[in-house]
Design a protein around this motif. Structure first.
Motif, short mmCIF file in Angstrom:
data_model
loop_
_atom_site.label_atom_id
_atom_site.label_comp_id
_atom_site.label_asym_id
_atom_site.label_seq_id
_atom_site.Cartn_x
_atom_site.Cartn_y
_atom_site.Cartn_z
N HIS A 106 13.28 -18.92 -49.77
CA HIS A 106 14.37 -19.51 -48.99
C HIS A 106 15.53 -19.92 -49.88
N ILE A 107 15.22 -20.51 -51.04
CA ILE A 107 16.25 -20.99 -51.97
C ILE A 107 15.86 -20.55 -53.37
N PRO A 108 16.72 -19.88 -54.12
CA PRO A 108 16.39 -19.53 -55.51
C PRO A 108 16.06 -20.79 -56.31
N PRO A 109 15.01 -20.76 -57.13
CA PRO A 109 14.63 -21.97 -57.87
C PRO A 109 15.75 -22.55 -58.72
N LEU A 110 16.60 -21.71 -59.28
CA LEU A 110 17.71 -22.23 -60.07
C LEU A 110 18.66 -23.05 -59.20
N LEU A 168 17.83 -24.56 -56.46
CA LEU A 168 17.10 -25.75 -56.04
C LEU A 168 17.11 -26.81 -57.14
N TYR A 169 16.92 -26.37 -58.40
CA TYR A 169 16.99 -27.32 -59.51
C TYR A 169 18.37 -27.95 -59.59
N GLU A 170 19.41 -27.15 -59.45
CA GLU A 170 20.77 -27.69 -59.52
C GLU A 170 21.02 -28.69 -58.40
N ALA A 171 20.41 -28.49 -57.24
CA ALA A 171 20.53 -29.45 -56.15
C ALA A 171 19.80 -30.75 -56.47
N LEU A 172 18.63 -30.65 -57.10
CA LEU A 172 17.87 -31.84 -57.47
C LEU A 172 18.64 -32.72 -58.45
N GLN A 173 19.45 -32.10 -59.30
CA GLN A 173 20.17 -32.86 -60.33
C GLN A 173 21.06 -33.94 -59.75
N GLY A 174 21.43 -33.82 -58.50
CA GLY A 174 22.30 -34.83 -57.90
C GLY A 174 21.57 -36.05 -57.38
N PHE A 219 13.37 -39.74 -52.82
CA PHE A 219 13.64 -40.22 -51.47
C PHE A 219 15.09 -39.96 -51.09
N ASP A 220 16.00 -40.09 -52.04
CA ASP A 220 17.41 -39.79 -51.76
C ASP A 220 17.59 -38.29 -51.49
N PHE A 221 16.85 -37.46 -52.21
CA PHE A 221 16.92 -36.02 -51.95
C PHE A 221 16.43 -35.70 -50.55
N ALA A 253 19.78 -34.24 -48.78
CA ALA A 253 20.00 -32.88 -49.26
C ALA A 253 19.82 -31.86 -48.14
N ALA A 254 20.81 -30.98 -47.97
CA ALA A 254 20.69 -29.90 -47.00
C ALA A 254 19.56 -28.94 -47.39
N HIS A 255 19.30 -28.83 -48.69
CA HIS A 255 18.22 -27.95 -49.14
C HIS A 255 16.86 -28.41 -48.60
N TYR A 256 16.68 -29.72 -48.50
CA TYR A 256 15.42 -30.24 -47.96
C TYR A 256 15.24 -29.81 -46.51
N VAL A 257 16.29 -29.93 -45.72
CA VAL A 257 16.24 -29.55 -44.31
C VAL A 257 15.91 -28.06 -44.18
N ALA A 258 16.54 -27.23 -45.02
CA ALA A 258 16.30 -25.78 -44.96
C ALA A 258 14.86 -25.43 -45.32
#
Length: 319
Positions: free
Chosen positions: A171-175, A177-183, A188-190, A194-199
């Protein structure tokens, strides 16, 4: 020195690197892939004096490239929890490798950081199916049932997303996904932001519906073996489904064989009580893992009957 961070694209690899780089930030080229793509050091450039960090990647599958980096003046930091029979000492190799059944790479990073970002380590442990370990750590952190469940589900989703034949299956390339986690400093905030979590959550639920009618190909009191079709949803769900079935019956073993597009099978095995899943899988080319969870990258169709017989004999003997 050019810096490279290489990490498995599953929950453990993602959370391990996220913890490490929050504590020790640096600019580095990132290399990752699907969960079974573990010989990632082959992608390193053939140039001298590289500064390499490798996380949650089997040392034995990368040992030749580790030697190449060291022989050309580079440095390697290696953190992993898989068996490393080819491990060696070198002044510029810093290896933290612990194949104990109750650790994952993110927990090894957590030790190094004295629990500074422990909720991410708990997330990884849940994703790596170390459920009792993760629950104990969550309780020690003071998390109640709801918070613990949220971390467990996030770990499941991050791990689920890494399963596939290629990145295109995911669904999401791991790279990404990692870049999204960095924020997000907190998982719990993710989860909340995060829209990635919903997807990922939506994709997981849709794939689960595809598997709702799945039945064992063969079962005994000691365990079950499932055959999944050569479909993207099955490749995405195979490992997570194996973990879930193993958790439902902790006294029985599970083998999940998923058809590959070019033929043959991707194998995921979950065992318990000292029955070595890794021992079984290493009998076959491309097989590796750890005692409770192991797999085979490419089991040829011609070896299917042999593996089925071998699997049930192995779990019946309990070794």
């Amino acid at each position: 020195m050019r810096s490279f961070d290489l990490f498995n694209g599953d929950a453990d690899g993602l959370c391990a690197l996220h913890q490490l780089r929050m504590a020790e930030p640096r600019s580095a080229c990132l290399i990752t892939g699907v969960k079974r793509d573990i010989d990632l050091l082959r992608h390193l450039p053939d140039e001298p004096a590289l500064d390499v960090t490798a996380l949650d990647l089997c040392f034995d599958r990368n040992v030749d490239h580790v030697r190449r980096v060291l022989e050309t003046g580079g440095e390697v930091q290696y953190v992993d929890h898989h068996a490393a029979t080819l491990r060696f000492d070198h002044p510029r190799l810093k290896a933290c490798i612990d194949p104990s059944p109750d650790v994952c790479t993110a927990l090894l990073v957590d030790r190094r950081l004295d629990g500074r970002y422990r909720d991410w380590a708990i997330t990884a442990a849940f994703g790596d199916n170390l459920i009792p370990v993760a629950q104990r750590l969550a309780q020690a952190q003071g998390h109640g049932d709801e918070a613990t469940h949220r971390l467990r589900h996030l770990g499941l989703l991050l791990n689920y997303n890494a399963y596939g034949e290629t990145v295109q299956d995911l669904h999401i390339p791991p790279l990404a996904l990692y870049e999204a986690l960095q924020g997000f400093e907190s998982p719990f905030d993710f989860i909340d932001g995060a829209a990635h979590y919903v997807a990922l959550d939506q994709g997981y639920r849709e794939d689960q519906q595809q598997a709702s009618a799945l039945r064992p190909h063969r079962s005994t009191p000691d365990g079950a073996l499932y055959l999944l079709p050569a479909a993207a949803w099955a490749r995405r769900l195979c490992g997570t489904l194996a973990n879930a079935l193993a958790a439902q019956c902790p006294t029985a073993c599970v083998a999940m064989l998923t058809g590959r597009p070019e033929g043959g099978y991707l194998v995921s095995v979950r065992t318990h009580g000292g029955i070595g899943a890794d021992v079984l899988c290493r009998r076959y080319a491309g097989g590796n893992g750890r005692a409770g969870a192991a797999g085979i990258d490419r089991l040829p169709e011609a070896e299917l009957d042999r593996f089925i017989a071998d699997y049930f004999q192995h779990i019946e003997r309990g070794t």
